[in-house]
Design an enzyme around this catalytic site. Sequence first.
Site, PDB file in Angstrom:
ATOM      1  N   GLY A  54      32.706  82.629  55.617  1.00 38.14           N
ATOM      2  CA  GLY A  54      31.257  82.374  56.417  1.00 38.14           C
ATOM      3  C   GLY A  54      30.349  82.156  56.055  1.00 38.14           C
ATOM      4  O   GLY A  54      29.616  81.214  55.458  1.00 38.14           O
ATOM      5  N   ILE A  55      29.444  81.937  56.964  1.00 38.09           N
ATOM      6  CA  ILE A  55      27.917  81.401  56.697  1.00 38.09           C
ATOM      7  C   ILE A  55      26.981  82.784  55.807  1.00 38.09           C
ATOM      8  O   ILE A  55      27.440  83.563  56.086  1.00 38.09           O
ATOM      9  CB  ILE A  55      27.225  81.448  58.160  1.00 38.09           C
ATOM     10  CG1 ILE A  55      25.946  79.752  58.122  1.00 38.09           C
ATOM     11  CG2 ILE A  55      26.863  82.649  58.721  1.00 38.09           C
ATOM     12  CD1 ILE A  55      26.053  79.463  59.286  1.00 38.09           C
ATOM     13  N   GLY A  56      26.140  82.197  54.912  1.00 32.97           N
ATOM     14  CA  GLY A  56      25.634  82.294  54.102  1.00 32.97           C
ATOM     15  C   GLY A  56      25.568  82.053  52.903  1.00 32.97           C
ATOM     16  O   GLY A  56      26.492  81.287  52.551  1.00 32.97           O
ATOM     17  N   GLU A 110      36.651  78.841  60.988  1.00 27.48           N
ATOM     18  CA  GLU A 110      35.427  78.423  61.750  1.00 27.48           C
ATOM     19  C   GLU A 110      34.733  77.328  61.661  1.00 27.48           C
ATOM     20  O   GLU A 110      35.022  76.677  61.888  1.00 27.48           O
ATOM     21  CB  GLU A 110      34.704  80.180  62.528  1.00 27.48           C
ATOM     22  CG  GLU A 110      33.722  80.483  62.141  1.00 27.48           C
ATOM     23  CD  GLU A 110      33.614  81.938  62.443  1.00 27.48           C
ATOM     24  OE1 GLU A 110      34.124  82.704  62.657  1.00 27.48           O
ATOM     25  OE2 GLU A 110      32.496  82.000  62.600  1.00 27.48           O
ATOM     26  N   GLY A 163      32.341  84.097  64.482  1.00 25.86           N
ATOM     27  CA  GLY A 163      33.308  84.457  64.076  1.00 25.86           C
ATOM     28  C   GLY A 163      34.041  85.796  62.725  1.00 25.86           C
ATOM     29  O   GLY A 163      34.884  85.968  62.392  1.00 25.86           O
ATOM     30  N   ILE A 191      26.554  83.561  49.950  1.00 24.18           N
ATOM     31  CA  ILE A 191      27.653  84.714  49.146  1.00 24.18           C
ATOM     32  C   ILE A 191      28.881  84.217  49.319  1.00 24.18           C
ATOM     33  O   ILE A 191      29.918  83.568  48.211  1.00 24.18           O
ATOM     34  CB  ILE A 191      27.783  86.216  49.005  1.00 24.18           C
ATOM     35  CG1 ILE A 191      26.351  87.033  48.149  1.00 24.18           C
ATOM     36  CG2 ILE A 191      29.283  86.536  48.972  1.00 24.18           C
ATOM     37  CD1 ILE A 191      26.278  87.816  49.073  1.00 24.18           C
TER      38      ILE A 191
HETATM   39  N1  COA Z   1      17.295  95.118  55.213  1.00 22.96           N
HETATM   40  C1  COA Z   1      16.333  94.322  56.002  1.00 22.96           C
HETATM   41  N2  COA Z   1      16.870  93.281  55.085  1.00 22.96           N
HETATM   42  C2  COA Z   1      17.374  92.610  54.927  1.00 22.96           C
HETATM   43  C3  COA Z   1      19.368  93.407  54.431  1.00 22.96           C
HETATM   44  C4  COA Z   1      18.308  94.845  54.727  1.00 22.96           C
HETATM   45  N3  COA Z   1      19.232  95.420  54.169  1.00 22.96           N
HETATM   46  N4  COA Z   1      19.765  92.239  54.068  1.00 22.96           N
HETATM   47  C5  COA Z   1      18.382  91.334  53.848  1.00 22.96           C
HETATM   48  N5  COA Z   1      17.670  91.470  53.935  1.00 22.96           N
HETATM   49  C6  COA Z   1      16.919  89.801  54.220  1.00 22.96           C
HETATM   50  C7  COA Z   1      17.001  89.442  53.121  1.00 22.96           C
HETATM   51  O1  COA Z   1      15.449  89.727  52.393  1.00 22.96           O
HETATM   52  C8  COA Z   1      16.398  87.595  54.134  1.00 22.96           C
HETATM   53  O2  COA Z   1      15.083  87.475  54.532  1.00 22.96           O
HETATM   54  P1  COA Z   1      14.182  86.797  54.340  1.00 22.96           P
HETATM   55  O3  COA Z   1      14.618  85.657  54.537  1.00 22.96           O
HETATM   56  O4  COA Z   1      12.688  87.029  54.217  1.00 22.96           O
HETATM   57  O5  COA Z   1      14.497  86.521  53.096  1.00 22.96           O
HETATM   58  C9  COA Z   1      17.517  88.465  54.645  1.00 22.96           C
HETATM   59  O6  COA Z   1      17.267  89.273  54.965  1.00 22.96           O
HETATM   60  C10 COA Z   1      18.557  86.793  54.852  1.00 22.96           C
HETATM   61  O7  COA Z   1      19.284  87.837  54.082  1.00 22.96           O
HETATM   62  P2  COA Z   1      20.054  87.228  53.132  1.00 22.96           P
HETATM   63  O8  COA Z   1      21.023  87.716  52.732  1.00 22.96           O
HETATM   64  O9  COA Z   1      20.345  85.994  52.497  1.00 22.96           O
HETATM   65  O10 COA Z   1      21.038  85.825  54.572  1.00 22.96           O
HETATM   66  P3  COA Z   1      22.313  85.070  54.192  1.00 22.96           P
HETATM   67  O11 COA Z   1      21.494  83.622  54.586  1.00 22.96           O
HETATM   68  O12 COA Z   1      22.972  84.984  53.089  1.00 22.96           O
HETATM   69  O13 COA Z   1      23.014  85.557  55.627  1.00 22.96           O
HETATM   70  C11 COA Z   1      23.891  86.798  57.034  1.00 22.96           C
HETATM   71  C12 COA Z   1      23.445  86.465  56.146  1.00 22.96           C
HETATM   72  C13 COA Z   1      24.343  88.563  57.168  1.00 22.96           C
HETATM   73  C14 COA Z   1      23.080  87.215  57.856  1.00 22.96           C
HETATM   74  C15 COA Z   1      24.335  85.913  57.680  1.00 22.96           C
HETATM   75  O14 COA Z   1      25.962  85.751  56.828  1.00 22.96           O
HETATM   76  C16 COA Z   1      25.161  86.265  59.547  1.00 22.96           C
HETATM   77  O15 COA Z   1      24.945  86.137  60.247  1.00 22.96           O
HETATM   78  N6  COA Z   1      26.352  87.042  59.000  1.00 22.96           N
HETATM   79  C17 COA Z   1      26.913  87.145  60.777  1.00 22.96           C
HETATM   80  C18 COA Z   1      28.146  86.223  60.811  1.00 22.96           C
HETATM   81  C19 COA Z   1      29.220  85.506  59.925  1.00 22.96           C
HETATM   82  O16 COA Z   1      29.492  86.113  59.291  1.00 22.96           O
HETATM   83  N7  COA Z   1      29.990  85.071  61.111  1.00 22.96           N
HETATM   84  C20 COA Z   1      31.155  84.386  60.934  1.00 22.96           C
HETATM   85  C21 COA Z   1      31.355  82.754  59.571  1.00 22.96           C
HETATM   86  S1  COA Z   1      30.218  82.113  60.465  1.00 22.96           S
END
Ligand code: COA
Length: 436
Positions: A217-219, A240, A338, A221
């Site tokens: 996925g995106i992000g 996707e 997705g 990890i």
């Molecule tokens: N409470 C408050 N803030 C939180 C938090 C929580 N539990 N968890 C994370 N955050 C904050 C982080 O501190 C970070 O803030 P910053 O930008 O000010 O530093 C922000 O949220 C983003 O967190 P991060 O873990 O760095 O995000 P990421 O870039 O790794 O993306 C998702 C993680 C979950 C947002 C992203 O994977 C997503 O949108 N997933 C849903 C869609 C998906 O998975 N689709 C399938 C693949 S395309």
Amino acid sequence: MNSQELYKQKLISISEAVGKLQSHQSLGIAMAASEPQGLLSELSNHRERLEDISVWVSLPMGTYEFITNENMDGHFFIENWFYGSVDRKMHSQGRESYIPNNLHQAATRKLYATQGKVNVFFGTATPPDARGYMSLSLGLVIEKQLIKAADIVILEINENLPWTLGDTQVHISEVDFVVENHVPLLELPVVPPTDVEEKIGGYIASLIEDGSTLQLGIGGIPNAITPFLMDRKDLGIHTEMFTDGMVDLYNSGAITNRKKTLWNGKMVGAFALGTQKLYDFVNNNLCVEFQQGFVTNDPYVIGKNHRMISINTALQVDVFGQVCSQSIGHRHFSGTGGQLDTHRGAQLSEHGRGIIALRSTAKKGEISTLVPTLSSGAEVTITSQDIDTIITEYGIADLKGLCIRDRAKALISIAHPDFREQMKEEVMRLGIVPHF
Ligand code: COA
């Protein structure tokens, strides 16, 4: 008329193309790296003329005035099914709102919602070949469905776009107008994984056997896992989103796609978002197959893969096993995309697994991401009924089939040590688990 003549006849300026849009119409736009930068930059110049335009987007990458300028109120309203960083800021202006949906239903949902009506579609494509076929290149999630649905189809031709294979071809005769804009491609830079993300990547890798088919996925990890998989054999990709990490895995020999039960020998995905390295890799590459989003992300299609492992990340998980990946409390953050499709598909697969991996804390360690109950207003991306495997830097919690007491125990054991006691007490205080 031959196809070259047809192309010339349909070629207009960017301003003329935006001029085809009329007040009170809806505009569909190709998503992510395939968004048409020239057409979208031009939209705001037509503000005086255009009232009440509904613009349907997903993961906009560029910064465009029609989204960011508050003077666009009443002229353009943004309906968005995956927020990026600009949208998060713009949401508070009230000119943008989130569309809840699953990726595989994205175009069909919208078509239903508008009674089969998308007035105008703006997309991108490569220049045509000698027979008049163009490649939709980096995006096939919703683009082909919208081309079929729209009254007027306008494609922005960019010679920098890679020619991708699969279901990507569109003929010049299917398009109403073309504009030319040979700009550099939109990129999503790869951020090197942190120590914590590497630990998580190691745990995820421990669950991936040779011959598995992966969705990443995106992000940060999902990206952190790839270095741990370089020595695996015969991995496959059914995803996707194609990412840079997949290129590294392919080049190391870990991905061969040879054990795949579906599209054997090919990586399958609906869009590519990454750096130029990825865009060069997908160019004319016979082992990379682009299929439409309703195909790649249909959970029943995904589930036909043997050993299908989905790897996604989240913002918060509660002891019931509810996952929130798209909002921080009431504040909308991204989208389901997705995630639910791929998570469900992986669990339909023989020996499949749906993994949600996240850091145990956020905000520099101030808050736990594993919680007794989701924050007020948090949007549930994956329900407790659907949940499978949760991973943090403290280990793996296999939640499928566990009762809430045992889910709570398993999640507390992989929470950050600073929050474990507090979490346990709160779970008991709320009566979720009266005692452990
Ligand atoms: N409470 C408050 N803030 C939180 C938090 C929580 N539990 N968890 C994370 N955050 C904050 C982080 O501190 C970070 O803030 P910053 O930008 O000010 O530093 C922000 O949220 C983003 O967190 P991060 O873990 O760095 O995000 P990421 O870039 O790794 O993306 C998702 C993680 C979950 C947002 C992203 O994977 C997503 O949108 N997933 C849903 C869609 C998906 O998975 N689709 C399938 C693949 S395309």
